[in-house]
Design an enzyme around this catalytic site. Sequence first.
Site, mmCIF file in Angstrom:
data_model
loop_
_atom_site.group_PDB
_atom_site.id
_atom_site.type_symbol
_atom_site.label_atom_id
_atom_site.label_comp_id
_atom_site.label_asym_id
_atom_site.label_seq_id
_atom_site.Cartn_x
_atom_site.Cartn_y
_atom_site.Cartn_z
ATOM 1 N N CYS A 2 32.115 72.136 112.797
ATOM 2 C CA CYS A 2 31.185 71.175 113.372
ATOM 3 C C CYS A 2 31.659 70.744 114.748
ATOM 4 O O CYS A 2 32.582 71.309 115.319
ATOM 5 C CB CYS A 2 31.076 69.955 112.459
ATOM 6 S SG CYS A 2 30.772 70.365 110.721
ATOM 7 N N ARG A 52 26.653 68.993 112.546
ATOM 8 C CA ARG A 52 27.102 69.735 111.363
ATOM 9 C C ARG A 52 26.592 71.167 111.309
ATOM 10 O O ARG A 52 25.407 71.426 111.497
ATOM 11 C CB ARG A 52 26.651 69.000 110.093
ATOM 12 C CG ARG A 52 27.163 69.642 108.802
ATOM 13 C CD ARG A 52 26.569 68.987 107.567
ATOM 14 N NE ARG A 52 27.144 69.544 106.340
ATOM 15 C CZ ARG A 52 26.589 69.464 105.152
ATOM 16 N NH1 ARG A 52 25.447 68.829 104.998
ATOM 17 N NH2 ARG A 52 27.184 70.003 104.090
ATOM 18 N N LEU A 53 27.524 72.074 111.055
ATOM 19 C CA LEU A 53 27.201 73.435 110.641
ATOM 20 C C LEU A 53 27.554 73.503 109.156
ATOM 21 O O LEU A 53 28.730 73.489 108.781
ATOM 22 C CB LEU A 53 28.020 74.459 111.439
ATOM 23 C CG LEU A 53 27.765 75.934 111.131
ATOM 24 C CD1 LEU A 53 26.351 76.337 111.543
ATOM 25 C CD2 LEU A 53 28.789 76.823 111.823
ATOM 26 N N ILE A 55 28.567 74.569 105.736
ATOM 27 C CA ILE A 55 29.248 75.701 105.107
ATOM 28 C C ILE A 55 29.570 75.391 103.647
ATOM 29 O O ILE A 55 29.420 76.238 102.772
ATOM 30 C CB ILE A 55 30.564 76.033 105.857
ATOM 31 C CG1 ILE A 55 30.286 76.281 107.360
ATOM 32 C CG2 ILE A 55 31.255 77.235 105.225
ATOM 33 C CD1 ILE A 55 29.410 77.470 107.653
ATOM 34 N N LEU A 56 30.048 74.183 103.371
ATOM 35 C CA LEU A 56 30.362 73.737 102.015
ATOM 36 C C LEU A 56 29.436 72.586 101.634
ATOM 37 O O LEU A 56 29.202 71.690 102.449
ATOM 38 C CB LEU A 56 31.825 73.274 101.925
ATOM 39 C CG LEU A 56 32.897 74.333 102.162
ATOM 40 C CD1 LEU A 56 34.266 73.681 102.248
ATOM 41 C CD2 LEU A 56 32.878 75.388 101.066
ATOM 42 N N ASN A 78 35.930 68.214 111.777
ATOM 43 C CA ASN A 78 35.573 69.572 112.181
ATOM 44 C C ASN A 78 36.593 70.529 111.592
ATOM 45 O O ASN A 78 37.798 70.350 111.788
ATOM 46 C CB ASN A 78 35.577 69.682 113.713
ATOM 47 C CG ASN A 78 35.456 71.123 114.183
ATOM 48 O OD1 ASN A 78 34.796 71.946 113.562
ATOM 49 N ND2 ASN A 78 36.110 71.442 115.301
ATOM 50 N N GLY A 79 36.129 71.554 110.864
ATOM 51 C CA GLY A 79 37.042 72.557 110.332
ATOM 52 C C GLY A 79 36.755 72.888 108.889
ATOM 53 O O GLY A 79 35.672 72.612 108.366
ATOM 54 N N GLY A 363 40.755 89.113 112.958
ATOM 55 C CA GLY A 363 42.141 89.524 112.794
ATOM 56 C C GLY A 363 43.085 88.945 113.821
ATOM 57 O O GLY A 363 44.246 89.379 113.925
#
Length: 598
Positions: A2, A52-53, A55-56, A78-79, A363
């Site tokens: 976020c 907010r993005l 995800i959970l 955020n995270g 990666g």
Amino acid sequence: MCGIAGLITHHSSFFPVEQFIRPMQAALRHRGPDDAGIYLSPNHQVALAHTRLAILDLSDAGHQPMATPDGRYWITFNGEIYNFQELRSELEIQGETFRSHTDTEVILKLYRRYGKTCIQYLQGMFAFAIWDDHEKSCFLARDPLGIKPLYYCQSESTLGFASELRALLASGLTQRQLCPQGLYGYLRTGSVPEPYTLIEGIHCLEAGHWLYWQQGNLKKESYWSFQFNSDQSLIPDAQDRVRQALLDSVKSHYVSDVPVGVFLSGGIDSTALVALSRQMQSSPLHTFSIAFEEAEWNEGDVARQVADYFDTQHTEFMVTADLGRSLLPRFLNSIDQPSIDGFNTFCVSKIAHDAGMKVVLSGLGGDELFGGYQSFRQLPKMLKIGQLLQSVKPVTYALGKSLETWGPSAKLRRIGDFLRQDPTLFAAYHSFRGLFSHAEACQILQVYLPGAEFPPRQVFEVQRSDSPTLADQISILELSRYMRNQLLRDSDVMSMAWGLELRVPLVDRILVETLTQVPSNQRLLPGKQLLIQSVGNIPEFVTNRPKRGFFFPYEQWMQNEWKDLAKSARQFHNIPLTPWYRRWSLIILQHWWQQICS
């Protein structure tokens, strides 16, 4: 993932925090297109913002800023916390109840119980702020390895913070004035080294640090650091230990309520992520890569081979000079702080976003931890030569001065810079990784900041490392400099420009702590042998290929299709603008500064 921002003041209620917080939130809208919220304290001395993005817990229960039921603690976060389910279970045993299925609420409850030490329990990437309305204090923290950014500034007794520099600029708390140290750092390395930024008065909270504000006073402290083991005895089960840490990290990075994809370049690190992913799941796996028309730069064929080998649903994005040029305006507008990198992440993030992804794995970090860079081989040679030349130091210094000022190439000028200093690892590293020499950086700095004092050559030298071997010290430099200041920062900004969460399983605290116990003569074997052997099923057509960095064909494009862009770079007397990254760095800087000033 976020965007967060906040304003906290010790002033009277006349300070209009609501007026300032809304443009800060608007500047972060691209980071969180799914939801947005603002908390204003009853006395209007505190404002927290969030975009907010999801995800959970995709429901409204994940709305932020989030509070404890009694309204004492408020968080903007955020995270991702990958071990939040285990932490939640432990808290429930202790009597805690939860209203959501988010990691955000877990952090909030941990802070209520353990205060500042709550961060020791967290595995993941994070930047957050928690307001305590009873103590009238604010606690801010950034993850141990610096995956998530967090910037702050203080004007008198008012604290401002945000996920991106542009949000703090939108607040109007600071003047849009260049920071000499930040600008010098950018010109020397191609990115701005923490804790500096390019704006005077705005700071980057260092990785593994927390910040505590109360009554206008700030306290900052480091809570995590690492050193490599001084015992160089071989560890018989090193491969098993590393394999388990890799599996645990990759598994935890798949924790999500939305699909997760993988960036696939065809190199060892991204192939290792696909191999580990395939060992843990048989469900559809989405991979994304970039290809070029220019054969000498194109690795699309290898990425497709890897995708076929592991049976992934693969998407390739062919980037031509014309297409790259059409994407440049949005890329340039997405830059939060100048960097010579980032366009590759911007382009591959676009294809993942267009495919409907919200989360991808990268990666990033493998070269730093397993010795993939040329720096592990070249820096010891540079140091040896520099030490041999100490016997003729006056001659060496004179030669260095001449090369730094008049050398016909960028490489010779950086070598001249190195010869003018004591032959330390840090001096060799800056010569090897450098962009402009000290003299060149000072010349350019004077154009942007006339009359500014020249920073000393060693202004960004890190504290002396206690790590046992030279190779370990190089690894620490790559982790704390190139990876943290450039790769991680660009990955965050350029993925979030498309509303995409980028996760880095190889930049994991527990994995790093595991690797610090492995001596360098095992950990840094040529060809990343420890990583290859620990993963187990990386195909030979990947492991037998010579190491290649992932670069765009900028040089060719600037000579041909991008000629007008190349000519737009500001010219400086007697400073060569080749290789391409020198010219590119000035183009990026000019555009960014014009944006800031407009």
